[in-house]
Write an enzyme that holds these catalytic residues in place. Sequence first.
Site, PDB file in Angstrom:
ATOM      1  N   LYS A   1       8.039   6.944  -5.456  1.00 35.32           N
ATOM      2  CA  LYS A   1       8.970   5.823  -5.327  1.00 35.32           C
ATOM      3  C   LYS A   1      10.347   6.258  -5.810  1.00 35.32           C
ATOM      4  CE  LYS A   1       5.629   2.104  -5.525  1.00 35.32           C
ATOM      5  NZ  LYS A   1       5.578   1.797  -4.085  1.00 35.32           N
TER       6      LYS A   1
ATOM      7  N   ASP B   1      -2.527   4.042  -6.298  1.00 29.91           N
ATOM      8  CA  ASP B   1      -1.841   3.126  -5.390  1.00 29.91           C
ATOM      9  C   ASP B   1      -1.677   3.720  -3.989  1.00 29.91           C
ATOM     10  OD1 ASP B   1      -0.309   0.682  -4.888  1.00 29.91           O
ATOM     11  OD2 ASP B   1       1.452   1.973  -4.784  1.00 29.91           O
TER      12      ASP B   1
ATOM     13  N   LYS C   1      -6.752  -3.646  -0.412  1.00 28.24           N
ATOM     14  CA  LYS C   1      -6.689  -2.839  -1.610  1.00 28.24           C
ATOM     15  C   LYS C   1      -5.960  -3.608  -2.717  1.00 28.24           C
ATOM     16  CE  LYS C   1      -3.458   0.252  -2.170  1.00 28.24           C
ATOM     17  NZ  LYS C   1      -2.017   0.064  -2.408  1.00 28.24           N
TER      18      LYS C   1
ATOM     19  N   ARG D   1      -5.756 -22.447  -4.362  1.00 22.46           N
ATOM     20  CA  ARG D   1      -6.123 -23.370  -5.425  1.00 22.46           C
ATOM     21  C   ARG D   1      -5.251 -24.629  -5.432  1.00 22.46           C
ATOM     22  NH1 ARG D   1      -7.341 -21.403 -11.438  1.00 22.46           N
ATOM     23  NH2 ARG D   1      -7.731 -23.449 -12.271  1.00 22.46           N
TER      24      ARG D   1
ATOM     25  N   HIS E   1      -3.563  -0.519   5.380  1.00 20.98           N
ATOM     26  CA  HIS E   1      -2.611  -0.843   6.450  1.00 20.98           C
ATOM     27  C   HIS E   1      -2.010   0.407   7.086  1.00 20.98           C
ATOM     28  CE1 HIS E   1       0.510  -0.453   3.335  1.00 20.98           C
ATOM     29  NE2 HIS E   1       1.388  -0.395   4.315  1.00 20.98           N
TER      30      HIS E   1
ATOM     31  N   GLU F   1       9.225   6.900  -0.598  1.00 27.89           N
ATOM     32  CA  GLU F   1       9.783   5.541  -0.585  1.00 27.89           C
ATOM     33  C   GLU F   1      11.083   5.538  -1.368  1.00 27.89           C
ATOM     34  OE1 GLU F   1       6.776   2.169  -0.730  1.00 27.89           O
ATOM     35  OE2 GLU F   1       5.903   3.613  -2.106  1.00 27.89           O
TER      36      GLU F   1
ATOM     37  N   HIS G   1      -3.954   5.576   1.175  1.00 29.01           N
ATOM     38  CA  HIS G   1      -3.125   5.873   2.342  1.00 29.01           C
ATOM     39  C   HIS G   1      -3.048   7.370   2.659  1.00 29.01           C
ATOM     40  CE1 HIS G   1      -2.186   1.754   1.897  1.00 29.01           C
ATOM     41  NE2 HIS G   1      -1.168   1.854   1.079  1.00 29.01           N
TER      42      HIS G   1
HETATM   43  C1  BG6 Z   1       1.123  -0.317  -0.597  1.00 33.57           C
HETATM   44  C2  BG6 Z   1       1.425   0.124  -1.990  1.00 33.57           C
HETATM   45  O1  BG6 Z   1      -0.233  -0.184  -0.320  1.00 33.57           O
HETATM   46  O2  BG6 Z   1       1.882   0.463   0.311  1.00 33.57           O
HETATM   47  C3  BG6 Z   1       2.902   0.026  -2.276  1.00 33.57           C
HETATM   48  O3  BG6 Z   1       0.701  -0.676  -2.908  1.00 33.57           O
HETATM   49  C4  BG6 Z   1       3.700   0.758  -1.240  1.00 33.57           C
HETATM   50  O4  BG6 Z   1       3.195   0.510  -3.569  1.00 33.57           O
HETATM   51  C5  BG6 Z   1       3.276   0.354   0.166  1.00 33.57           C
HETATM   52  O5  BG6 Z   1       5.056   0.479  -1.433  1.00 33.57           O
HETATM   53  C6  BG6 Z   1       3.938   1.224   1.211  1.00 33.57           C
HETATM   54  O6  BG6 Z   1       3.694   0.706   2.490  1.00 33.57           O
HETATM   55  P1  BG6 Z   1       4.691   0.954   3.673  1.00 33.57           P
HETATM   56  O7  BG6 Z   1       4.010   0.370   4.861  1.00 33.57           O
HETATM   57  O8  BG6 Z   1       5.973   0.283   3.330  1.00 33.57           O
HETATM   58  O9  BG6 Z   1       4.864   2.442   3.773  1.00 33.57           O
END
Ligand code: BG6
Length: 482
Positions: free
Chosen positions: A330, A230, A143, A46, A173, A211, A235
């Site tokens: 987390k 999330d 996402k 934008r 990813h 994490e 994932h």
């Molecule tokens: C994301 C989540 O899709 O993946 C995050 O929204 C998370 O909350 C992240 O931290 C983890 O990705 P990676 O590649 O660091 O394991």
Amino acid sequence: IPVEPFDLVVMGATGDLGRRKILPALFRRFCAGQMPAGARVIGAARREMSRAAFCDLVAEAVREFSPNQAGEPGMLEGFLGCVDYQAIDARGPDGWEALAAKLSPGRVRAFYFSVGPSLFGELARRIREFGLVSELTRIVVEKPFGHDLESARALNRTLAAQFDESEIYRIDHYLGKETVQNLMAVRFGNMLFEPLWNSQYVDHIQITVAESVGVGGRGEYYDRAGAMRDMVQNHLMQLLCLIAMEPPAKFEPDAVRDEKLKVIRALDVVPPYHIVRGQYAADPQLPEGPASYREEVGNPRSTTESYIALKAHISNWRWAGTPFYLRTGKRLVARSSVINVMFKDAPHSIFGADAGRHANVLSIRLQPNEGITLHVTIKEPGPGGMRLVDVPLDMSFAEALGPGGRDPADAYERLIMDVIRGNQTLFMRGDEVEEAWAWTDPIIAGWQSRGDVPKPYVIGSTGPNDADQLMKRDDRRWRGIN
Ligand code: BG6
């Protein structure tokens, strides 16, 4: 192998994902010689900004998130030669004609929607309305793809109104991670594992995505989402699918995605007593340490989970009776994503009861230290009689594969190049996403109707005690997080 020159429009390029992931990933592919100098990366957002100002932003992002390659002489200048910028109004006509004029005919045209899903419809409509589509159009979306089944369906309908499913690339990813693809290579490229890959030989499977970071600056989004939406719905679900699916006839997009979809459809409803929710609490021993979840998100009464452990069952011929234990959270003790395939004990021990229980484990480490380890039982060396020990048969990619293994391409590098090549194998199809929501929705609805409150766990721990109990009840235990 370099790809043909392409035009990639990154919508929302100045946002966090653009700066952290998309632009540095493109830069690294440029350095690797895969992105040709004739390709165009057009930032679109934008904000009014000159090309020079956008180049400064790109250079800064690349230096911060790809420092090694940014130092290579001439690389950054070369990459910036591919970069352009156009201000557009997602909700109005401004900028779209100018953007259309920057696109070259006959090339792959990818539009990366690095924006909130509420803008997907507007962008999709304007891309068509202003004649930006070509024979080779690709739409990339990130996402969160909805927050429940209904919203995911609505998003799918919105995109389907303008584009064909073969033009839509939904990114997860995790599917771009090196070891995740290796999981398929290990399963379907070897004779060794597949005959044992079923409930007759596998006792259970553990999928851990731990994490050490907290929710950071994403508190507002995260507090509405929680770990289930999330991480688990996307994932962990994708990892579960790749571990559990039947061999596809070919490594081709729909063959693979059909098999993944069957796994999701075969998942049983998870009863509440097979789920543990947790929320991180400050460590009382560390008064100066990281803040609790509630403090971090600024919601003192939040009942959102930052941790989930659950036991899932897949009701099909291959997996009936073999539980899949999933956990993610987390602010845990370490950053570690591992899949452990826990094989059954040998049916009879010829070495007597003293030899103990020794079962094989195949550990697939996604991060850090990507690699695969098979734990096997051997005789303890020495003259002390027939005593058994478990030793790892270890394959660390860094050691085994040299430079390519040490520095595997980032997930975004691989996935963006797959978009350009037109390979949808590692992208989620609309029906997969919907089925995954159909499985998570009743679980979340159950928490809401019962007013479920997550169990606190101390920052830096392995999660709430109840998650250990979930295993203990089945006479099993989690393998360590490290
Ligand atoms: C994301 C989540 O899709 O993946 C995050 O929204 C998370 O909350 C992240 O931290 C983890 O990705 P990676 O590649 O660091 O394991």
